[in-house]
Design a protein around this motif. Sequence first.
Motif, short mmCIF file in Angstrom:
data_model
loop_
_atom_site.label_atom_id
_atom_site.label_comp_id
_atom_site.label_asym_id
_atom_site.label_seq_id
_atom_site.Cartn_x
_atom_site.Cartn_y
_atom_site.Cartn_z
N GLU A 8 -5.07 1.28 -3.26
CA GLU A 8 -5.94 0.91 -4.40
C GLU A 8 -5.14 0.21 -5.69
O GLU A 8 -5.88 -0.31 -6.53
N SER A 9 -3.89 -0.05 -5.48
CA SER A 9 -3.19 -0.34 -6.61
C SER A 9 -3.27 -2.08 -6.83
O SER A 9 -3.62 -2.75 -5.85
N GLU A 43 0.82 -1.12 -0.11
CA GLU A 43 0.09 0.00 0.00
C GLU A 43 0.76 1.39 -0.22
O GLU A 43 0.61 2.25 -0.77
N GLY A 46 0.26 2.26 -3.59
CA GLY A 46 -0.95 2.82 -3.24
C GLY A 46 -1.93 1.77 -3.00
O GLY A 46 -2.17 0.66 -3.07
#
Length: 517
Positions: A323-324, A317, A321
């Motif tokens: 939402e990756s 995360e 990121g």
Amino acid sequence: MVAALVRAGTHFGARDAMLEEDGTRTCWREHVDRVARLATGLRTLAGEPGSSRFAVLAPNSVSQAELIHAGYWSGTVPVPLNFRLAPPELAAMLRESEAKVLFAGAPFIAAAEQLRDAGWAGEVRTISEEGDGSTGQIIADSSPAEPFAARESGEAILMFTGGTTGAGKGVPLTHQNVVSNGLQVGLALGASPLDVMLHVAPMFHSADLLGTAITLAGGAHSYLAQPAPDTFAAAVAGRGITFTMIPPVLLRGLVHGGLLQKFVFSGLRIFISGGAPVPFDLLRRAQEHVPNGSMVQGYGLTETSPILTFMHLRQAEAIAGGESDACRSAGLPLANVETRLIGREGSTVPEGEPGELAVRGPNVFGGYLNRPAETADAFHDGWFRTGDIARIDSEGFVHIIDRSKDVIITGAENVYSAEVEAVLSAHPQVSEAAVIGIPDEKWGERVAAIIVPALEGLDEEALGAFCRERIAGFKIPRQVFLVSELPKSPLGKVLKGELRKAYATGHSSSTTSKPSN
């Protein structure tokens, strides 16, 4: 591994090494002394150091850990066996390994004695504190052995895995293989002397070798003999566990059973799930209840000692990121693990395209036991071919997208379809059989058989009994579909892709089904 045990006994001697289920604690100094005494007996029983093996058939326990460590110390090679296998399968592994003695835990002593009837002519000893010939008696009656001067290239442990033909393949792992992966795992997950690892994966499974990282760091080990969501949660909360690994089926039971809310996991630092693909939503839900640690998904094989990649959720995360797509991957390769995607002829695939994942590194084994042809097939220009189809994203995260071999993963156990098909086809009422995995909410996949019967009125209960005599229970099809013919290519090869699509929901209007387990 010998040097790792010497180091732990010397530099972490007063710290906990082993935590029993009943709360008994053994420090590293005491543990190494017991290991050295047991090593004396192993050399007498198993044979010449550096060239002999002994087998173990037992549930997870400190006593089994003592045996495996004593194998390293004595120079005799431990061979942990899958206690879920049928006697003929176990006997075949014992003969292949040339193990002269089998140490059996209390639940498996009767089964061990039966192996002589299955064609193995070795000696059976018990894993217990008392009794003639037991491990406890050996320790009490023996003086400590000097540690074996192991070579890095020397065999440390022999583990078995299934093959595409159904026969178990021996995977000899060297001291370099095991220690290298221990260092790789320790670096990736920050192992320290303060860690306490709960061993949940059965010790015949290569996932148990994750404990090498804890031994190298001078941490402590604890074991769960009968894993279940409630016993696991109680152990983590009650034993000060900081590091553990469980299969997805057990993680699913924890999440859906509400046990993560009932128990406090504040001390848990690393919570790994692996052995089969782990749904991202399951990882994310579990992460909510590990406030001071991270969920981690691991990917590896027995042949790689075993870990190749980790997807450390909190790190992923931060790197890519929240939402990756990286958070849904198998993670980043460990230090000193090189990866490559190759095409059918061994060529490197274009960037961004999927291919078979090939790896190399000091944790990769050198070849299968007594199987030169299969060893040659497994390597290409020095790269080990994993048999898994993968892609690597722009940030270097590895995504496993398919399996090139017809392996079914049910409850973290590998089931090879060709083995089950061979057993089914041997039944007189079966004309043809194809075995596939069907998605299952609890087990990840369940084994299903699509059968062309030789006669009308196939007796499915008798077929199940026929299978139970020849293969382990987890390999027996849980659903049987009867058909008039199997879809085939022009060359007569069964088109399993069509079967997986047709039976993805576990139902088909043109067939009948019935659980056979």
